[in-house]
Design a protein around this motif. Structure first.
Motif, PDB file in Angstrom:
ATOM      1  N   ILE A 195      -5.420   4.657  -9.703  1.00 16.53           N
ATOM      2  CA  ILE A 195      -3.871   4.165  -8.427  1.00 16.53           C
ATOM      3  C   ILE A 195      -5.032   3.859  -7.585  1.00 16.53           C
ATOM      4  O   ILE A 195      -5.093   2.942  -6.400  1.00 16.53           O
ATOM      5  CB  ILE A 195      -3.564   5.439  -8.715  1.00 16.53           C
ATOM      6  CG1 ILE A 195      -1.803   5.223  -9.879  1.00 16.53           C
ATOM      7  CG2 ILE A 195      -2.565   5.337  -6.930  1.00 16.53           C
ATOM      8  CD1 ILE A 195      -1.453   6.225  -9.262  1.00 16.53           C
ATOM      9  N   ILE A 196      -6.007   4.775  -7.409  1.00 15.27           N
ATOM     10  CA  ILE A 196      -6.910   4.662  -6.345  1.00 15.27           C
ATOM     11  C   ILE A 196      -8.133   3.225  -6.065  1.00 15.27           C
ATOM     12  O   ILE A 196      -7.757   2.465  -5.584  1.00 15.27           O
ATOM     13  CB  ILE A 196      -8.434   5.459  -6.141  1.00 15.27           C
ATOM     14  CG1 ILE A 196      -7.257   6.864  -5.320  1.00 15.27           C
ATOM     15  CG2 ILE A 196      -9.585   5.285  -5.123  1.00 15.27           C
ATOM     16  CD1 ILE A 196      -8.543   7.729  -5.114  1.00 15.27           C
ATOM     17  N   GLY A 197      -8.472   2.739  -7.050  1.00 15.63           N
ATOM     18  CA  GLY A 197      -8.403   1.115  -7.668  1.00 15.63           C
ATOM     19  C   GLY A 197      -7.096   0.292  -7.039  1.00 15.63           C
ATOM     20  O   GLY A 197      -7.987  -1.178  -6.743  1.00 15.63           O
ATOM     21  N   ARG A 198      -7.058   0.441  -7.826  1.00  7.89           N
ATOM     22  CA  ARG A 198      -5.118  -0.416  -7.453  1.00  7.89           C
ATOM     23  C   ARG A 198      -4.832  -0.254  -5.509  1.00  7.89           C
ATOM     24  O   ARG A 198      -4.957  -1.404  -4.979  1.00  7.89           O
ATOM     25  CB  ARG A 198      -3.563   0.109  -8.657  1.00  7.89           C
ATOM     26  CG  ARG A 198      -2.976  -0.627  -8.007  1.00  7.89           C
ATOM     27  CD  ARG A 198      -1.921  -0.345  -8.917  1.00  7.89           C
ATOM     28  NE  ARG A 198      -2.061  -0.427 -10.053  1.00  7.89           N
ATOM     29  CZ  ARG A 198      -1.022  -0.135 -11.362  1.00  7.89           C
ATOM     30  NH1 ARG A 198      -0.340   0.901 -10.920  1.00  7.89           N
ATOM     31  NH2 ARG A 198      -1.473   0.039 -12.454  1.00  7.89           N
ATOM     32  N   LEU A 216      -7.852  -3.002  -4.868  1.00  7.24           N
ATOM     33  CA  LEU A 216      -7.867  -4.314  -4.952  1.00  7.24           C
ATOM     34  C   LEU A 216      -6.637  -4.504  -3.967  1.00  7.24           C
ATOM     35  O   LEU A 216      -6.821  -6.313  -3.884  1.00  7.24           O
ATOM     36  CB  LEU A 216      -7.390  -4.367  -6.283  1.00  7.24           C
ATOM     37  CG  LEU A 216      -8.681  -4.142  -7.330  1.00  7.24           C
ATOM     38  CD1 LEU A 216      -8.398  -3.936  -8.883  1.00  7.24           C
ATOM     39  CD2 LEU A 216      -9.902  -4.989  -7.002  1.00  7.24           C
ATOM     40  N   THR A 217      -5.695  -3.840  -3.948  1.00  7.30           N
ATOM     41  CA  THR A 217      -4.493  -4.355  -3.191  1.00  7.30           C
ATOM     42  C   THR A 217      -4.222  -4.717  -1.519  1.00  7.30           C
ATOM     43  O   THR A 217      -4.292  -5.794  -1.211  1.00  7.30           O
ATOM     44  CB  THR A 217      -3.344  -3.215  -3.270  1.00  7.30           C
ATOM     45  OG1 THR A 217      -2.623  -3.353  -4.661  1.00  7.30           O
ATOM     46  CG2 THR A 217      -1.677  -4.151  -2.417  1.00  7.30           C
ATOM     47  N   ALA A 218      -4.837  -3.647  -1.499  1.00  7.40           N
ATOM     48  CA  ALA A 218      -6.085  -4.144   0.298  1.00  7.40           C
ATOM     49  C   ALA A 218      -7.251  -5.045   0.289  1.00  7.40           C
ATOM     50  O   ALA A 218      -6.679  -5.849   0.760  1.00  7.40           O
ATOM     51  CB  ALA A 218      -6.602  -2.343   1.151  1.00  7.40           C
ATOM     52  N   ILE A 219      -7.996  -4.947  -0.417  1.00  6.28           N
ATOM     53  CA  ILE A 219      -8.980  -6.230  -0.595  1.00  6.28           C
ATOM     54  C   ILE A 219      -7.782  -7.451  -0.718  1.00  6.28           C
ATOM     55  O   ILE A 219      -8.343  -8.407   0.291  1.00  6.28           O
ATOM     56  CB  ILE A 219      -9.964  -6.299  -1.267  1.00  6.28           C
ATOM     57  CG1 ILE A 219     -11.084  -5.305  -0.902  1.00  6.28           C
ATOM     58  CG2 ILE A 219     -10.245  -7.376  -1.645  1.00  6.28           C
ATOM     59  CD1 ILE A 219     -11.583  -4.307  -2.172  1.00  6.28           C
ATOM     60  N   PHE A 220      -7.758  -7.993  -1.407  1.00  4.62           N
ATOM     61  CA  PHE A 220      -6.556  -8.927  -1.991  1.00  4.62           C
ATOM     62  C   PHE A 220      -5.564  -9.820  -0.588  1.00  4.62           C
ATOM     63  O   PHE A 220      -5.159 -11.098  -0.008  1.00  4.62           O
ATOM     64  CB  PHE A 220      -5.135  -9.207  -2.930  1.00  4.62           C
ATOM     65  CG  PHE A 220      -4.411  -9.805  -2.993  1.00  4.62           C
ATOM     66  CD1 PHE A 220      -4.895 -11.824  -3.880  1.00  4.62           C
ATOM     67  CD2 PHE A 220      -3.180 -10.308  -3.246  1.00  4.62           C
ATOM     68  CE1 PHE A 220      -4.548 -12.002  -4.465  1.00  4.62           C
ATOM     69  CE2 PHE A 220      -2.606 -11.726  -3.536  1.00  4.62           C
ATOM     70  CZ  PHE A 220      -3.252 -12.022  -3.821  1.00  4.62           C
ATOM     71  N   LEU A 241       0.747  -1.301  -0.119  1.00  5.85           N
ATOM     72  CA  LEU A 241       0.084   0.135  -0.258  1.00  5.85           C
ATOM     73  C   LEU A 241       0.828   1.437  -0.311  1.00  5.85           C
ATOM     74  O   LEU A 241       0.387   2.180  -0.201  1.00  5.85           O
ATOM     75  CB  LEU A 241      -0.810   0.404   1.533  1.00  5.85           C
ATOM     76  CG  LEU A 241      -2.413  -1.184   1.460  1.00  5.85           C
ATOM     77  CD1 LEU A 241      -2.682  -1.153   2.794  1.00  5.85           C
ATOM     78  CD2 LEU A 241      -2.949  -1.280  -0.435  1.00  5.85           C
ATOM     79  N   LEU A 242       2.194   0.803   0.963  1.00  5.60           N
ATOM     80  CA  LEU A 242       2.643   2.074   1.254  1.00  5.60           C
ATOM     81  C   LEU A 242       3.624   2.728  -0.548  1.00  5.60           C
ATOM     82  O   LEU A 242       3.799   3.605  -1.022  1.00  5.60           O
ATOM     83  CB  LEU A 242       3.592   2.321   1.369  1.00  5.60           C
ATOM     84  CG  LEU A 242       3.532   2.337   3.338  1.00  5.60           C
ATOM     85  CD1 LEU A 242       4.677   2.504   4.159  1.00  5.60           C
ATOM     86  CD2 LEU A 242       2.652   3.286   3.118  1.00  5.60           C
ATOM     87  N   LYS A 243       3.906   1.190  -1.477  1.00  9.64           N
ATOM     88  CA  LYS A 243       4.275   1.620  -2.857  1.00  9.64           C
ATOM     89  C   LYS A 243       3.444   2.265  -3.748  1.00  9.64           C
ATOM     90  O   LYS A 243       3.832   3.324  -4.761  1.00  9.64           O
ATOM     91  CB  LYS A 243       5.020  -0.004  -3.225  1.00  9.64           C
ATOM     92  CG  LYS A 243       5.329   0.202  -4.193  1.00  9.64           C
ATOM     93  CD  LYS A 243       6.040  -1.280  -4.962  1.00  9.64           C
ATOM     94  CE  LYS A 243       4.737  -1.473  -5.525  1.00  9.64           C
ATOM     95  NZ  LYS A 243       4.818  -3.329  -5.774  1.00  9.64           N
ATOM     96  N   THR A 244       2.000   1.607  -3.496  1.00 10.55           N
ATOM     97  CA  THR A 244       0.966   2.456  -3.824  1.00 10.55           C
ATOM     98  C   THR A 244       0.673   3.554  -4.165  1.00 10.55           C
ATOM     99  O   THR A 244       0.477   4.723  -4.982  1.00 10.55           O
ATOM    100  CB  THR A 244       0.171   1.636  -4.235  1.00 10.55           C
ATOM    101  OG1 THR A 244       0.677   0.228  -4.581  1.00 10.55           O
ATOM    102  CG2 THR A 244      -1.310   2.394  -5.146  1.00 10.55           C
TER     103      THR A 244
END
Length: 128
Positions: free
Chosen positions: A79-82, A85-89, A51-54
Motif C-alpha cells: 500500500i505504501i508503494g501504491r 506511485l499514485t502520488a508520482i503519477f 491518496l485518501l482512498k488509498t
C-alpha cells in the motif's frame, strides 16, 4: 469487515467525501473553461482523493488484520508503494496540466473511464 471505527478513520472519510464532492464542480469548470488553473485544480483534488482512498483502505486493512501480522506488514509495503506511485503519477499529470492543459484535460477525463473498465479491486463481491 471492521467492527469498530476510530475517530481518525472517520475524519479521513469526511475529508475524502469532501474532496469527492468537489470533483463534479471542478469537472464542470474544466469542461467550460479548460484553462491552466482549472485543470491544475482538478488534478490537485483528484490526487488528494486518490491518496485518501488509498490511506482509508490501508487503515481499514490494518484494523481488520492487526498491526503485528506478517500479512499486514507485507500489505503495508504494497500500500505504501501504491501510495507513492499514485502520488508520482498524479504529480506528473499536474505538471503536464501546467504546460499542456488541453491534452491533460482528456487524460483526466479518461482516468475514471479506465478505472470503471479495469477496477483496482477485482475480488468478487458478496451478493446479499
Amino acid at each position: 469487515m471492521v467492527d469498530e471505527i476510530d475517530k481518525g478513520i472517520i475524519i479521513f472519510d469526511f475529508v475524502f467525501l469532501a474532496t469527492l464532492s468537489l470533483l463534479p464542480i471542478l469537472t464542470k469548470w474544466m469542461m467550460h473553461n479548460p484553462s491552466q488553473l482549472a485543470v491544475v485544480n482538478y488534478g490537485i483534488v483528484y490526487m488528494v482523493a486518490n491518496l485518501l482512498k488509498t490511506w482509508l483502505a490501508h487503515s481499514q486493512f490494518r484494523k481488520v488484520l492487526g498491526a503485528k501480522n506478517n500479512i499486514s506488514e507485507m500489505m503495508t509495503k504494497v500500500i505504501i508503494g501504491r501510495f507513492v506511485l499514485t502520488a508520482i503519477f498524479n504529480l506528473l499529470l499536474i505538471v503536464a496540466a501546467y504546460f499542456y492543459p488541453q491534452i491533460t484535460l482528456y487524460a483526466y477525463l479518461a482516468l475514471p473511464i479506465i478505472d470503471f473498465f479495469f477496477p483496482e479491486d477485482k475480488a468478487p463481491q458478496k451478493k446479499f
